[in-house]
Design an enzyme around this catalytic site. Structure first.
Site, PDB file in Angstrom:
ATOM      1  N   CYS B  63       0.689  -1.022   0.142  1.00 53.79           N
ATOM      2  CA  CYS B  63      -0.124   0.048  -0.052  1.00 53.79           C
ATOM      3  C   CYS B  63       0.818   1.140   0.006  1.00 53.79           C
ATOM      4  O   CYS B  63       2.128   1.358   0.101  1.00 53.79           O
ATOM      5  CB  CYS B  63      -1.051   0.085   1.261  1.00 53.79           C
ATOM      6  N   ALA B  66       3.119   1.815   2.825  1.00 48.04           N
ATOM      7  CA  ALA B  66       4.438   0.968   2.708  1.00 48.04           C
ATOM      8  C   ALA B  66       5.567   1.776   1.692  1.00 48.04           C
ATOM      9  O   ALA B  66       6.697   1.796   1.970  1.00 48.04           O
ATOM     10  CB  ALA B  66       4.329  -0.557   1.944  1.00 48.04           C
ATOM     11  N   ARG B  97      12.967  -4.014   6.448  1.00 50.44           N
ATOM     12  CA  ARG B  97      13.381  -3.823   5.100  1.00 50.44           C
ATOM     13  C   ARG B  97      15.008  -3.641   4.895  1.00 50.44           C
ATOM     14  O   ARG B  97      15.578  -3.413   3.942  1.00 50.44           O
ATOM     15  CB  ARG B  97      12.643  -2.610   4.526  1.00 50.44           C
ATOM     16  N   HIS B 197       5.179   6.514  -2.594  1.00 49.76           N
ATOM     17  CA  HIS B 197       6.380   6.917  -3.091  1.00 49.76           C
ATOM     18  C   HIS B 197       6.325   8.348  -3.596  1.00 49.76           C
ATOM     19  O   HIS B 197       6.972   9.194  -3.368  1.00 49.76           O
ATOM     20  CB  HIS B 197       6.992   5.991  -4.437  1.00 49.76           C
TER      21      HIS B 197
END
Lengths: 519, 486
Positions: B63, B66, B97, B197
């Protein structure tokens, strides 16, 4: 040039090479605008003080490094415990990616689960179409025998009504009218993953026992002699379910495990991917209504479910994840009482062997101070076991534990001479625990993988006995429950003790007089 | 038994048709647009992308949260990133991550910590702004060395009408211009990580570059200043890239965002050239800096010696001859290492077939590294690409490559079953599915806890890892001998 083809350096060693150390230093000096080392040291030392601890415990709004997850994670766990059941989470899709990753990182197994992939338009108009299309797609692609629906916080905030949506989807032909779609609302802003476990398992029981959302006749209970077992959310489920079933089998009790994901998270590598494996069947769920009693192994995972079972007329034996000798005795005696059967000789032998092992090793754990954090029931079980080993639980902390849980732990501590220094911390997080480990240090921490940050910061060795465990492999394959499980927990505690002792006594000509061969 | 390209294309077509049969008709019509075969000479891969995932199909996507917290913002090491909303999102993304960094965690560095507002029912009902206000005070009290705070919105924030921008502005002013950045990356926005992003890039533009907060002192610029953009330092990737750039005489003034600091972000508009690795997640801010500050940007690829060499020269082309000369020296210096790595592993890996499904840049960028080892990528696809990614992919793939956009669990399993690759590279959710099937697998998001894979130092690790995945003796054990004989 540090790297070579003959001996490939991994990140662990590569970046210690001078070439890299030099670029770290120059990056820092020129571009990072860092605080001075002195300042960092000063603040680091300050975070170890009582003064900092007081500020830290005065927090009212901020949570730092909690030891809990959100409701739907528990619901996905539950769905995985039923035969050929697909877990379907209604709401945003990113959540499902997270649940699947989270479980797969712990179990090192696939975790199947779908999302209804709601986006902005669903936020405005509701997610009905997502439910209609989603159920149809899941049913056709993954051929489940049941789809267990739960919700993310998005669907909860906008108020989607699962019962109505599922009925609507069935009318639209997404799945056959008689296809089983139990559901549970699992808002992430209420409780934690153990609340989600409770809601989800209750959803399944209600579906099958109460007439499938008014689409069938409610079942009528005809009590028999069988006994149900509900384990609760458990990171060691693969090992524990095997152990629990073995105990029931030794008693020759007619039993039903309600929610058994041990098959789904334990499939072989033999060339075939099994999306579904094991789990409680629908017939078993229906049959379980007629049981004379249900053992709820973890009270706080099943608060609503317990109430419901009472209403159905079950005798409900509610436990708090009892482990170790007295803990397992509690389970075994309950089984004996409920079944009217004597405790099998094999179990009595295993009990003796566990006591034997504890007698052999207790001197190493006696008086050792422990901090422990995790889910509420599990902590009660571990506290009990530590006390009977003569070890001292000093800080017992549950981010998802409430005051009534705290009272139970306090009572347990008060009843033992080894619990007199123990304090209980409900609704606290690992940043609180960090303060406690500085101001009131202990010998060991029992926790999950994230405890390694506490280990690094405070130098307290970590024993991994709590979900999730990402950085050690296969612990979940071994039981922590039953006398056999007690043995495993004991060995885990001892291993950490001995490793720590060896690490503290291995400096040649300085400390290695104590580097004993026989311990 | 070699297959011609035309036969391959026909086989792909048949495979896609077969797989789509499992869907309801209406859905098959939607999915067919995302599956295809690359036809050489075409400007893209012939698939639709950046479209909503179908409900209930087991998409691999995540999503917007994220994409913002997990990818762009999370690695900025000297800031505290609040996962604002219920506890789960922050919990599941906590330290998962592998954004490596140097710093004292909890004191001046906060990447591997989980700060959450842990929303309760009352926060949903009455709104969370007051709680956020208090959280910021508590962060300042307990983590005084933080250089800024970002607020990463989870789903409820946008649904309950909280005004996190107002809280951010007010608190920033109250705290003497402290950097506080609200990000509207609620998980229901957009169709994947991708919008996250974009929103995160925009937040840097609006609240860091153009915000009224205190800025880091400026350094003296040099003609050789570059910034690494879109490298998250997974397993140290940005470091094994930085070392090459510095060896060729450039000065890396910022890392976006792996091992990055707010000061580096603030000073990036002083760069002479922005070097963009993950185009997908940071093209937005690169374009912005080009428009606003006139900084050109160049995409590069640091996977495998062929692409590294090409990229080093391309980067050097933006600078003077001294840099170009040093670049040649760098390439020459590492040549023996690369030759030794290839000599060691290529004989073991040549001809092996690979299928990829990853995010960001990797479904195309790593292809060259496999080819350097003599391997062949026969299928690839993106979790959250846009069409410009598929255009860029054409530079890397061969005619007849199977393409799958936003692949579903069902499709991927079927494709691998039929194509029978020697290696699958994808994520943690896929890893165990394929290993059960007896197919060697490497996680290509986290480098399967290995790495770095970028740069020359990283390629040695990459080659070793791919070899150990494929050559492991384990794969000969998957069939019991009494069954294998039958």
């Amino acid at each position: 040039m540090p790297q070579s083809a003959e001996k490939v350096l991994d990140h662990e060693l590569l970046f210690r090479e001078p070439e890299y150390q030099q670029i770290f230093a120059s990056k820092r000096a020129q571009f990072e605008n860092k605080h001075s080392d002195a300042k960092v040291d000063e603040v680091r030392d300050w975070t170890k003080t009582k003064e900092y601890q007081e500020k830290n415990f005065a927090r009212e709004a901020l949570t730092v490094n909690p030891a809990k997850a959100c409701q739907p994670l528990g619901a996905v766990y539950v769905a995985n415990g039923f035969h050929k059941t697909l877990s379907f989470v209604h709401g945003s899709q990113g959540c499902v990616a997270y649940y699947r990753s989270h479980f797969s990182r712990h179990f090192k197994e696939p975790t199947s689960c779908v999302s209804s992939s709601m986006t902005e338009d669903a936020a405005v108009f509701g997610g009905l179409n997502n439910m209609i299309d989603g159920l149809a797609n899941s049913y056709n692609l993954y051929k489940p025998e049941m789809i267990a629906v739960s919700t993310t916080c998005m669907a909860e905030v906008i108020g989607d009504d699962l019962d109505a949506f599922i009925k609507n989807a069935k009318q639209k032909g997404s799945v056959p009218a008689d296809f089983d779609v139990p559901f549970a609302h699992t808002p992430a802003f209420v409780g934690s993953h153990i609340t989600g476990y409770d809601n989800a398992i209750l959803g399944v029981l209600k579906h099958f026992w109460d007439g499938k959302s008014k689409t069938a006749e409610p079942l009528v209970r005809v009590p028999n002699d069988s006994i149900n077992f509900i384990g609760g959310f458990d990171g060691f489920v693969v090992g524990n379910m095997k152990e629990i079933k073995r105990i029931f089998d030794l008693f020759e009790i007619d039993y039903t495990v309600l929610c058994d994901p041990s098959g789904a998270w334990s499939t072989p590598t033999d060339g075939e991917f099994r999306m579904y494996q094991g789990g409680t069947t629908k017939a078993e769920v229906e049959r379980a209504l007629h049981a004379k009693a249900t053992i709820v192994f973890q009270e706080y995972c099943c608060e609503k479910t317990t109430k419901y079972l009472h209403e159905k007329g079950h005798e409900v034996v509610v436990l708090n994840a009892p482990v170790g000798v007295a803990g397992t005795d509690q389970l075994v005696m309950a089984l004996s009482r409920l079944s009217g059967k004597p405790v099998p000789a094999q179990l009595e032998l295993e009990r003796g062997l566990l006591v034997d092992a504890m007698a052999d090793s207790q001197a190493h754990l006696h008086g050792k101070r422990f901090a422990l954090y995790g889910d509420p029931d599990q902590l009660i079980g571990y506290t009990q076991f530590l006390l009977e080993l003569g070890a001292e639980p000093v800080h017992v902390l549950a981010t998802n534990g409430g005051e009534d849980w705290a009272d139970k732990v306090k009572a347990l501590l008060a009843a033992s001479p080894y619990g007199q220094n123990g304090k209980v911390y409900p609704k606290r997080d690992l940043w609180h625990l960090r303060s406690l480990l500085f101001t009131d240090p202990v010998d060991f921490v029992i926790g999950n993988t994230y405890g390694k940050y506490l280990e690094r910061d405070t130098g307290t060795p970590l024993v991994r006995l709590v979900f999730p465990i990402f950085d050690r492999h296969h612990y979940h394959r071994f039981p922590t429950w039953g006398y056999e499980g007690g043995m495993r927990v004991l060995v885990t505690l001892l291993d950490e003790f001995f490793e720590t002792l060896d690490a503290n006594t291995n400096v040649p000509s300085k400390t290695d007089y104590s580097f004993d061969i026989i311990r | 038994m070699s297959v011609t390209v035309e036969e391959q294309k026909a086989a792909n077509k048949a495979l896609i048709e077969e797989v789509l049969k499992a869907y309801p008709e209406k859905m098959a019509k939607k999915r067919v647009k995302h599956l295809g075969t690359y036809e050489s000479g075409k400007p893209d891969c012939g698939v639709k992308s950046n479209i909503k995932s179908l409900p209930g199909v087991m998409t691999i996507r995540g999503c917007a949260y994220a994409g913002s917290k997990g990818v762009v913002w999370g690695p900025i090491k000297d800031m505290v990133h609040i996962s604002h909303g219920p506890v789960g999102c922050g919990q599941y993304s906590w330290s998962s991550r592998r954004n490596y960094y140097i710093g004292t965690t909890g004191i001046d560095t906060f990447v591997t910590m989980q700060f959450t507002s842990d929303f309760q029912e009352k926060d949903i009902v009455f709104g969370g702004d007051k709680k956020l206000d208090k959280i910021i005070d508590e962060i300042q009290a307990l983590f005084p060395l933080n250089k800024g705070i970002s607020i990463q919105s989870e789903c409820p924030i946008g649904l309950i009408g909280d005004d996190i921008e107002a809280v951010s502005k007010r608190k920033s002013k109250e705290l003497g211009g402290h950097t506080i950045v609200p990000v509207r990356c609620e998980g229901f926005r957009g169709v994947s990580q991708s919008l996250g992003h974009h929103l995160a890039n925009d937040a840097i533009r609006d609240w860091v570059f153009e915000g009224k907060t205190q800025k880091a002192p400026e350094f003296e610029a040099t003609p050789y200043d570059v910034a690494i953009i879109g490298d998250y330092n997974i397993g140290g990737d940005a470091w094994s890239s930085r070392i090459l750039l510095e060896e060729m005489g450039l000065r890396v003034i910022a890392q976006w965002s792996g091992d990055g600091t707010i000061a580096e972000l603030e000073n990036t508009p002083k760069a002479k050239l922005n070097l963009l690795h993950c185009y997908r997640s940071m093209n937005y801010i690169s374009r912005h800096m080009e428009e606003k500050y006139g900084i050109p940007w160049v995409e590069y690829n640091f996977f495998g010696p062929t692409q590294i060499e090409k990229s080093l020269r391309e980067i050097a082309a933006h600078f003077d001859d001294s840099i170009k000369a040093k670049t040649e020296a760098v390439i020459a210096k590492y040549k023996p290492l690369m030759e030794a790595v290839i000599a060691k592993y290529k004989p073991r890996l040549a001809g092996k077939k690979v299928m990829l499904f990853v995010g960001g840049l990797r479904p195309r960028h790593v292809i060259g590294a496999y080819e350097d080892l003599g391997m062949e990528v026969v299928g690839t696809g993106y979790e959250f690409a846009h069409n410009d990614d598929y255009q860029r992919t054409t530079h890397y793939i061969k005619d007849g490559t199977l393409i799958y956009d936003d692949v579903t669990g069902y499709e991927f399993e079927q494709f691998v079953e039929k194509v029978k690759p020697d290696l699958v590279g994808s994520g943690i959710k896929e890893k165990y599915v394929f290993q059960k099937m007896g197919v060697p697998f490497r996680q290509m998001h986290s480098w399967d806890y290995s790495g770095p894979y970028h740069g020359y130092d990283g390629f040695a690790i990459f080659a070793r890892d791919m070899d150990m995945a494929i050559s492991s003796p384990i794969w000969s054990l998957t069939k019991a001998p009494w069954k294998a004989a039958a």
